[in-house]
Design a protein around this motif. Structure first.
Motif, PDB file in Angstrom:
ATOM      1  N   LYS A  57       2.913  -8.798   9.392  1.00  0.00           N
ATOM      2  CA  LYS A  57       2.250  -9.475  10.525  1.00  0.00           C
ATOM      3  C   LYS A  57       0.959  -8.780  10.914  1.00  0.00           C
ATOM      4  N   GLU A  58       0.999  -7.451  10.951  1.00  0.00           N
ATOM      5  CA  GLU A  58      -0.220  -6.697  11.262  1.00  0.00           C
ATOM      6  C   GLU A  58      -1.306  -6.965  10.229  1.00  0.00           C
ATOM      7  N   ILE A  59      -0.913  -6.958   8.983  1.00  0.00           N
ATOM      8  CA  ILE A  59      -1.875  -7.178   7.893  1.00  0.00           C
ATOM      9  C   ILE A  59      -2.470  -8.581   7.996  1.00  0.00           C
ATOM     10  N   GLN A  60      -1.644  -9.569   8.326  1.00  0.00           N
ATOM     11  CA  GLN A  60      -2.110 -10.951   8.426  1.00  0.00           C
ATOM     12  C   GLN A  60      -3.011 -11.183   9.634  1.00  0.00           C
ATOM     13  N   HIS A  61      -2.681 -10.541  10.751  1.00  0.00           N
ATOM     14  CA  HIS A  61      -3.366 -10.863  12.008  1.00  0.00           C
ATOM     15  C   HIS A  61      -4.439  -9.874  12.448  1.00  0.00           C
ATOM     16  N   ASP A  62      -4.539  -8.752  11.789  1.00  0.00           N
ATOM     17  CA  ASP A  62      -5.529  -7.740  12.159  1.00  0.00           C
ATOM     18  C   ASP A  62      -6.477  -7.516  10.978  1.00  0.00           C
ATOM     19  N   PRO A  63      -7.646  -8.144  11.035  1.00  0.00           N
ATOM     20  CA  PRO A  63      -8.590  -8.053   9.912  1.00  0.00           C
ATOM     21  C   PRO A  63      -8.993  -6.611   9.562  1.00  0.00           C
ATOM     22  N   ALA A  64      -9.150  -5.766  10.571  1.00  0.00           N
ATOM     23  CA  ALA A  64      -9.556  -4.376  10.313  1.00  0.00           C
ATOM     24  C   ALA A  64      -8.430  -3.624   9.594  1.00  0.00           C
ATOM     25  N   PHE A  65      -7.197  -3.842  10.044  1.00  0.00           N
ATOM     26  CA  PHE A  65      -6.037  -3.209   9.418  1.00  0.00           C
ATOM     27  C   PHE A  65      -5.900  -3.697   7.976  1.00  0.00           C
ATOM     28  N   ARG A  66      -6.030  -4.997   7.769  1.00  0.00           N
ATOM     29  CA  ARG A  66      -5.925  -5.590   6.426  1.00  0.00           C
ATOM     30  C   ARG A  66      -6.996  -5.030   5.510  1.00  0.00           C
ATOM     31  N   LYS A  67      -8.218  -4.931   6.028  1.00  0.00           N
ATOM     32  CA  LYS A  67      -9.330  -4.412   5.225  1.00  0.00           C
ATOM     33  C   LYS A  67      -9.048  -2.977   4.771  1.00  0.00           C
ATOM     34  N   LYS A  68      -8.597  -2.132   5.694  1.00  0.00           N
ATOM     35  CA  LYS A  68      -8.298  -0.732   5.355  1.00  0.00           C
ATOM     36  C   LYS A  68      -7.159  -0.655   4.338  1.00  0.00           C
ATOM     37  N   PHE A  69      -6.144  -1.484   4.541  1.00  0.00           N
ATOM     38  CA  PHE A  69      -5.006  -1.494   3.627  1.00  0.00           C
ATOM     39  C   PHE A  69      -5.448  -1.899   2.222  1.00  0.00           C
ATOM     40  N   GLU A  71      -8.463  -1.716   0.968  1.00  0.00           N
ATOM     41  CA  GLU A  71      -9.344  -0.671   0.433  1.00  0.00           C
ATOM     42  C   GLU A  71      -8.527   0.471  -0.176  1.00  0.00           C
ATOM     43  N   MET A  72      -7.378   0.738   0.441  1.00  0.00           N
ATOM     44  CA  MET A  72      -6.507   1.789  -0.065  1.00  0.00           C
ATOM     45  C   MET A  72      -5.859   1.368  -1.387  1.00  0.00           C
ATOM     46  N   CYS A  73      -5.555   0.092  -1.530  1.00  0.00           N
ATOM     47  CA  CYS A  73      -4.870  -0.409  -2.726  1.00  0.00           C
ATOM     48  C   CYS A  73      -5.817  -0.658  -3.897  1.00  0.00           C
ATOM     49  N   ALA A  74      -7.037  -1.042  -3.606  1.00  0.00           N
ATOM     50  CA  ALA A  74      -7.986  -1.478  -4.634  1.00  0.00           C
ATOM     51  C   ALA A  74      -8.217  -0.475  -5.771  1.00  0.00           C
ATOM     52  N   PRO A  75      -8.418   0.808  -5.483  1.00  0.00           N
ATOM     53  CA  PRO A  75      -8.679   1.743  -6.588  1.00  0.00           C
ATOM     54  C   PRO A  75      -7.541   1.815  -7.602  1.00  0.00           C
ATOM     55  N   LEU A  76      -6.343   1.472  -7.178  1.00  0.00           N
ATOM     56  CA  LEU A  76      -5.192   1.504  -8.076  1.00  0.00           C
ATOM     57  C   LEU A  76      -5.002   0.194  -8.819  1.00  0.00           C
ATOM     58  N   GLY A  77      -5.768  -0.827  -8.412  1.00  0.00           N
ATOM     59  CA  GLY A  77      -5.586  -2.134  -9.018  1.00  0.00           C
ATOM     60  C   GLY A  77      -4.308  -2.805  -8.535  1.00  0.00           C
ATOM     61  N   VAL A  78      -3.839  -2.381  -7.367  1.00  0.00           N
ATOM     62  CA  VAL A  78      -2.604  -2.892  -6.804  1.00  0.00           C
ATOM     63  C   VAL A  78      -2.927  -3.946  -5.759  1.00  0.00           C
ATOM     64  N   ASP A  79      -2.199  -5.069  -5.806  1.00  0.00           N
ATOM     65  CA  ASP A  79      -2.331  -6.105  -4.792  1.00  0.00           C
ATOM     66  C   ASP A  79      -0.949  -6.432  -4.228  1.00  0.00           C
ATOM     67  N   PRO A  80      -0.459  -5.586  -3.321  1.00  0.00           N
ATOM     68  CA  PRO A  80       0.883  -5.802  -2.785  1.00  0.00           C
ATOM     69  C   PRO A  80       0.991  -7.072  -1.954  1.00  0.00           C
ATOM     70  N   LEU A  81      -0.119  -7.627  -1.516  1.00  0.00           N
ATOM     71  CA  LEU A  81      -0.076  -8.854  -0.725  1.00  0.00           C
ATOM     72  C   LEU A  81       0.239 -10.065  -1.600  1.00  0.00           C
ATOM     73  N   SER A  82       0.056  -9.946  -2.898  1.00  0.00           N
ATOM     74  CA  SER A  82       0.313 -11.066  -3.785  1.00  0.00           C
ATOM     75  C   SER A  82       1.803 -11.405  -3.879  1.00  0.00           C
ATOM     76  N   SER A  83       2.661 -10.479  -3.483  1.00  0.00           N
ATOM     77  CA  SER A  83       4.098 -10.724  -3.552  1.00  0.00           C
ATOM     78  C   SER A  83       4.646 -11.387  -2.295  1.00  0.00           C
ATOM     79  N   GLU A  84       3.783 -11.660  -1.326  1.00  0.00           N
ATOM     80  CA  GLU A  84       4.252 -12.302  -0.094  1.00  0.00           C
ATOM     81  C   GLU A  84       4.632 -13.739  -0.314  1.00  0.00           C
TER      82      GLU A  84
END
Length: 84
Positions: A57-69, A71-84
């Protein structure tokens, strides 16, 4: 005296001439290191997916939180949001 020093240095075994024993050990160390790195990234992917699920919910509703999250995943090539 200087020529003796240079001759002595030339006679030493250098890194390039380490021999098969050391080459084999170096390859073993590389393999273990690579395996360990892969395992670490896989564990991190699982943890990031768990975090994404827990804080969905935080990731969906808080653009700043989502952006930081993301940014943390991108260097690893991980997209954990794709499993939602």
């Amino acid at each position: 005296p200087r020529n003796n020093i240079m001759a002595h240095r030339r006679g030493r075994v250098g890194v390039g001439r380490a021999g098969p024993k050391f080459t084999k050990k170096a390859e073993e160390i590389k393999a273990v290191t690579l395996t360990s790195a892969i395992e670490t990234v896989e564990k991190l992917e699982v943890k990031l997916a768990e975090f994404a699920k827990k804080h969905r919910k935080e990731i969906q509703h808080d653009p700043a939180f989502r952006k930081k999250f993301l940014e943390m995943c991108a260097p690893l090539g991980v997209d954990p949001l794709s499993s939602e």
